[in-house]
Motif scaffolding. Structure first.
Motif, PDB file in Angstrom:
ATOM      1  N   VAL A  82       0.939  -0.941  -0.218  1.00 43.74           N
ATOM      2  CA  VAL A  82      -0.137  -0.191  -0.011  1.00 43.74           C
ATOM      3  C   VAL A  82       0.729   1.060   0.146  1.00 43.74           C
ATOM      4  CG1 VAL A  82      -1.997  -0.708   0.673  1.00 43.74           C
ATOM      5  CG2 VAL A  82      -0.504  -0.558   2.815  1.00 43.74           C
ATOM      6  N   PRO A  83       1.754   1.191  -1.019  1.00 50.14           N
ATOM      7  CA  PRO A  83       2.599   2.494  -0.915  1.00 50.14           C
ATOM      8  C   PRO A  83       1.575   3.641  -0.826  1.00 50.14           C
ATOM      9  CG  PRO A  83       2.453   2.088  -4.059  1.00 50.14           C
ATOM     10  CD  PRO A  83       1.276   0.370  -2.960  1.00 50.14           C
ATOM     11  N   GLU A  84       0.485   3.897  -0.864  1.00 51.24           N
ATOM     12  CA  GLU A  84      -0.097   5.611  -0.743  1.00 51.24           C
ATOM     13  C   GLU A  84      -0.394   5.344   0.626  1.00 51.24           C
ATOM     14  OE1 GLU A  84      -3.524   2.821  -2.447  1.00 51.24           O
ATOM     15  OE2 GLU A  84      -0.998   2.830  -2.425  1.00 51.24           O
ATOM     16  N   GLY A  85      -0.956   4.075   1.293  1.00 52.71           N
ATOM     17  CA  GLY A  85      -1.829   3.716   2.464  1.00 52.71           C
ATOM     18  C   GLY A  85      -1.537   4.503   3.697  1.00 52.71           C
ATOM     19  N   GLU A  86      -2.389   5.361   4.532  1.00 55.08           N
ATOM     20  CA  GLU A  86      -2.105   5.699   5.669  1.00 55.08           C
ATOM     21  C   GLU A  86      -1.992   4.114   6.590  1.00 55.08           C
ATOM     22  OE1 GLU A  86      -1.641   8.450   9.082  1.00 55.08           O
ATOM     23  OE2 GLU A  86      -1.757   8.426   6.177  1.00 55.08           O
ATOM     24  N   LEU A  87      -0.859   4.504   7.185  1.00 51.99           N
ATOM     25  CA  LEU A  87      -0.310   3.269   7.997  1.00 51.99           C
ATOM     26  C   LEU A  87       0.448   3.853   9.442  1.00 51.99           C
ATOM     27  CD1 LEU A  87       2.056   1.204   4.999  1.00 51.99           C
ATOM     28  CD2 LEU A  87      -0.760   0.482   6.112  1.00 51.99           C
ATOM     29  N   TRP A  88       0.151   3.130  10.456  1.00 53.46           N
ATOM     30  CA  TRP A  88       0.015   3.540  11.795  1.00 53.46           C
ATOM     31  C   TRP A  88       0.654   2.058  12.343  1.00 53.46           C
ATOM     32  CZ3 TRP A  88      -4.990   5.820  14.473  1.00 53.46           C
ATOM     33  CH2 TRP A  88      -5.281   6.294  14.371  1.00 53.46           C
ATOM     34  N   LEU A  89       2.299   1.413  13.320  1.00 51.09           N
ATOM     35  CA  LEU A  89       2.033   0.954  13.881  1.00 51.09           C
ATOM     36  C   LEU A  89       2.109   0.941  15.295  1.00 51.09           C
ATOM     37  CD1 LEU A  89       4.551  -1.242  14.139  1.00 51.09           C
ATOM     38  CD2 LEU A  89       6.163   0.609  14.727  1.00 51.09           C
ATOM     39  N   GLN A  90       1.351  -0.503  15.714  1.00 48.33           N
ATOM     40  CA  GLN A  90       1.471  -0.893  17.214  1.00 48.33           C
ATOM     41  C   GLN A  90       3.068  -1.351  18.080  1.00 48.33           C
ATOM     42  OE1 GLN A  90       0.745  -4.090  18.439  1.00 48.33           O
ATOM     43  NE2 GLN A  90       0.800  -4.182  19.992  1.00 48.33           N
TER      44      GLN A  90
ATOM     45  N   SER B  79      14.237  -0.334  17.365  1.00 49.75           N
ATOM     46  CA  SER B  79      14.715  -0.595  15.243  1.00 49.75           C
ATOM     47  C   SER B  79      13.080  -0.484  15.190  1.00 49.75           C
ATOM     48  CB  SER B  79      15.226  -2.208  15.836  1.00 49.75           C
ATOM     49  OG  SER B  79      14.816  -2.829  14.494  1.00 49.75           O
ATOM     50  N   MET B  80      12.260  -1.237  15.360  1.00 46.90           N
ATOM     51  CA  MET B  80      10.441  -1.949  15.076  1.00 46.90           C
ATOM     52  C   MET B  80      10.273   0.321  14.804  1.00 46.90           C
ATOM     53  SD  MET B  80       8.935  -4.210  14.048  1.00 46.90           S
ATOM     54  CE  MET B  80       9.126  -4.986  15.603  1.00 46.90           C
ATOM     55  N   MET B  81      10.732   0.669  15.439  1.00 41.36           N
ATOM     56  CA  MET B  81      10.089   2.541  14.811  1.00 41.36           C
ATOM     57  C   MET B  81      11.081   3.360  14.538  1.00 41.36           C
ATOM     58  SD  MET B  81       9.352   3.536  19.243  1.00 41.36           S
ATOM     59  CE  MET B  81      10.452   3.368  20.544  1.00 41.36           C
TER      60      MET B  81
ATOM     61  N   GLY C  43       7.459   5.473   6.273  1.00 35.02           N
ATOM     62  CA  GLY C  43       6.457   6.270   6.424  1.00 35.02           C
ATOM     63  C   GLY C  43       5.059   5.772   7.297  1.00 35.02           C
ATOM     64  N   PHE C  44       5.223   5.004   8.233  1.00 36.56           N
ATOM     65  CA  PHE C  44       4.265   4.840   8.925  1.00 36.56           C
ATOM     66  C   PHE C  44       3.895   6.337   9.883  1.00 36.56           C
ATOM     67  CE2 PHE C  44       5.000   0.770   7.858  1.00 36.56           C
ATOM     68  CZ  PHE C  44       3.935   0.212   8.276  1.00 36.56           C
ATOM     69  N   ARG C  45       2.555   6.943  10.305  1.00 35.63           N
ATOM     70  CA  ARG C  45       2.486   7.968  10.614  1.00 35.63           C
ATOM     71  C   ARG C  45       2.690   8.521  11.755  1.00 35.63           C
ATOM     72  NH1 ARG C  45       1.200  10.746   6.070  1.00 35.63           N
ATOM     73  NH2 ARG C  45       0.818  13.082   7.043  1.00 35.63           N
ATOM     74  N   THR C  46       2.018   7.434  12.844  1.00 37.48           N
ATOM     75  CA  THR C  46       1.369   7.290  14.146  1.00 37.48           C
ATOM     76  C   THR C  46       1.546   5.788  14.785  1.00 37.48           C
ATOM     77  OG1 THR C  46      -0.857   8.621  13.223  1.00 37.48           O
ATOM     78  CG2 THR C  46      -0.923   6.983  15.694  1.00 37.48           C
ATOM     79  N   LEU C  47       2.210   6.247  16.385  1.00 39.21           N
ATOM     80  CA  LEU C  47       2.657   4.859  17.120  1.00 39.21           C
ATOM     81  C   LEU C  47       0.874   4.699  17.969  1.00 39.21           C
ATOM     82  CD1 LEU C  47       5.065   3.954  17.611  1.00 39.21           C
ATOM     83  CD2 LEU C  47       5.732   4.990  19.201  1.00 39.21           C
TER      84      LEU C  47
ATOM     85  N   ARG D 241       9.023   9.478  22.296  1.00 38.00           N
ATOM     86  CA  ARG D 241       8.960  10.978  21.629  1.00 38.00           C
ATOM     87  C   ARG D 241      10.265  10.296  21.289  1.00 38.00           C
ATOM     88  NH1 ARG D 241       4.351  12.581  20.023  1.00 38.00           N
ATOM     89  NH2 ARG D 241       3.041  13.074  21.966  1.00 38.00           N
ATOM     90  N   ARG D 242      11.813  10.531  21.481  1.00 38.36           N
ATOM     91  CA  ARG D 242      13.350  10.638  21.259  1.00 38.36           C
ATOM     92  C   ARG D 242      13.254   9.740  20.528  1.00 38.36           C
ATOM     93  NH1 ARG D 242      14.902  10.424  26.481  1.00 38.36           N
ATOM     94  NH2 ARG D 242      15.066   8.229  26.320  1.00 38.36           N
ATOM     95  N   HIS D 243      12.441   8.457  20.136  1.00 39.73           N
ATOM     96  CA  HIS D 243      12.524   7.702  18.434  1.00 39.73           C
ATOM     97  C   HIS D 243      11.233   7.714  17.648  1.00 39.73           C
ATOM     98  CE1 HIS D 243      16.134   5.794  20.412  1.00 39.73           C
ATOM     99  NE2 HIS D 243      15.362   5.659  21.848  1.00 39.73           N
ATOM    100  N   TRP D 244      10.278   7.824  18.120  1.00 45.23           N
ATOM    101  CA  TRP D 244       8.406   8.234  17.488  1.00 45.23           C
ATOM    102  C   TRP D 244       8.947   9.559  16.875  1.00 45.23           C
ATOM    103  CZ3 TRP D 244       7.348   5.102  13.865  1.00 45.23           C
ATOM    104  CH2 TRP D 244       6.290   5.279  13.272  1.00 45.23           C
ATOM    105  N   PRO D 245       8.470  10.797  15.427  1.00 43.20           N
ATOM    106  CA  PRO D 245       8.780  11.930  15.662  1.00 43.20           C
ATOM    107  C   PRO D 245       7.402  12.866  15.145  1.00 43.20           C
ATOM    108  CG  PRO D 245       9.200  11.172  13.532  1.00 43.20           C
ATOM    109  CD  PRO D 245       9.742  10.169  14.349  1.00 43.20           C
ATOM    110  N   GLY D 246       6.566  11.478  14.639  1.00 39.72           N
ATOM    111  CA  GLY D 246       5.206  11.160  14.799  1.00 39.72           C
ATOM    112  C   GLY D 246       3.607  11.528  16.093  1.00 39.72           C
TER     113      GLY D 246
END
Length: 388
Positions: free
Chosen positions: A121-129, A141-143, A150-154, A243-248
């Motif tokens: 899904v190159p254009e999809g909105e992806l978040w990571l749990q 490493s996962m983050m 290009g994942f946006r939300t954690l 927060r130090r590892h995730w800008p979104g």
């Protein structure tokens, strides 16, 4: 192919196709299943108060999450070991979510690499749990990998320091990797389609954990790591480490009390998910939809603005409408999309999401709501008060 009329039809089809071991893993809750049943039943405590003679010809379910468009206040939520239900299920779920205009959340316990999900899904909105193990380098490493993809939300899950007791897994002898006992072999014979897919595609592996550990996919080792080596020292101060590892955006998943919601707010989370982990952790808790109103009220009384999401028990578009009317920014869909993928693969997921989107729009029109901001508490009536 026979058309299904509701999510329950997909659930029954999934039950027919999957072995008992696989379906019980998808469907089951903790202990006696009290929390699982309560999640679903709690939506029935609210009835609708519709308004009529309102022009709903242009009704839209569209909304935004942090300024990014979504087709509805729904997110395809994180679920683990999805390869047990269909080969490359995570990629199919992400593709269907993108096609429907909804975000998709990939679980740490996914059976597809996050890089492969992004490629699907190159254009999809992806978040990571994210689960955090004792060795925090795995989470780091996962983050990092998710940022680069290009994942946006954690979505930091905090209600699983240990796995809840799941009686169905004990009865079925469910362990990773799967052990083919005589009972399981007999069940496989009764479910040839599932068995053939597992034979051809191979047993599901926790590929994301494997890659971040830097080892080959060893399901036994990494399942043990996920289930028994969670970081029990995690505290609210560790949001600063995240927060130090995730800008979104950072969401905290697994909140059921006002006190914890306020702590998330004061420690700078962008949002929370009111959740009891689909009834799979503590055997007896409040349903998220019961906890939602008091949490929303508490957060709105002051402090930084936060987005409040809900998961647990959503099976109808009407459930989505009720959650939004009670103050949720959106809902996470867990088992419902899994019923789709487990019954029919990609068409099944697309069918479930289309059903829920259609039901939500119909509910809104019947309520006299032209957009999601019209879904307010005034559209609901607590049904117990009518009986009283």
């Amino acid at each position: 192919m026979h058309a299904f009329s509701c999510v329950e039809d997909y659930r029954l089809a999934a039950r027919r196709r999957l072995t008992k071991l696989a379906f019980d893993y998808l469907e089951g809750g903790a202990e006696d299943g009290d929390a699982l049943r309560r999640n679903r039943a709690a939506f029935g405590q609210w009835g609708f108060a519709p308004r009529v003679m309102i022009d709903t010809s242009q009704t839209s379910s569209r909304t935004t999450f942090w300024g990014r468009d979504a087709a509805a206040p729904m997110v395809v939520g994180p679920t683990g070991l999805n390869g047990l239900f269909w080969p490359r299920a995570d990629e199919l779920l992400a593709r269907a979510a993108a096609d429907a205009g909804l975000p998709f959340v990939l679980s740490t316990a996914s059976t597809s690499l996050l890089e492969d999900v992004r490629a699907a899904v190159p254009e999809g909105e992806l978040w990571l749990q994210l689960y955090v193990q004792q060795d925090r380098r795995i989470a780091e490493s996962m983050m990092r990998r998710a940022r680069e993809a290009g994942f946006r939300t954690l979505m930091l899950t905090v209600d699983t320091p240990v796995h809840g007791k799941r009686d169905h897994d004990t009865r079925n002898g469910f362990k990773l990797p799967l052990r083919f006992t005589p009972r399981l072999v007999a069940d496989c014979v009764r479910h040839p389609h599932w068995s053939w897919q597992m034979l051809v595609g191979g047993a599901p592996q926790l590929r994301n954990i494997a890659k971040s550990v830097g080892e080959r996919a060893d399901l036994a080792r990494h399942a043990a790591m996920l289930s028994r080596q969670m970081d029990l020292s995690m505290s609210w101060d560790d949001l600063a480490w995240v927060r130090r590892h995730w800008p979104g955006e950072v969401l905290v998943k697994g909140i059921l009390t006002v006190e914890d919601a306020r702590r998330a707010q004061t420690h700078g989370a962008d949002g929370i998910i009111v959740s009891n982990h689909g009834g799979r952790q503590l055997g007896s808790t409040l349903a998220p939809v019961e906890a939602l109103p008091m949490i929303v009220d508490a957060l709105s009384a002051g402090g930084p603005a936060m987005s409040v999401f809900l998961d647990g028990g959503v099976r109808r578009g009407a459930d989505v409408a009720k959650a939004v009317a009670l103050g949720a920014k959106g809902v996470l869909l867990g088992r419902a999309p899994l019923y789709g993928v487990a019954s029919r693969g990609a068409p099944g997921v697309a069918g479930v999401l289309a059903l829920l989107l259609g039901e939500l729009r119909t509910t809104m029109q019947l309520l006299g709501c032209t957009n999601v901001t019209d879904l307010t508490p005034q559209r609901l009536v607590p049904l117990p008060s009518l009986r009283a």
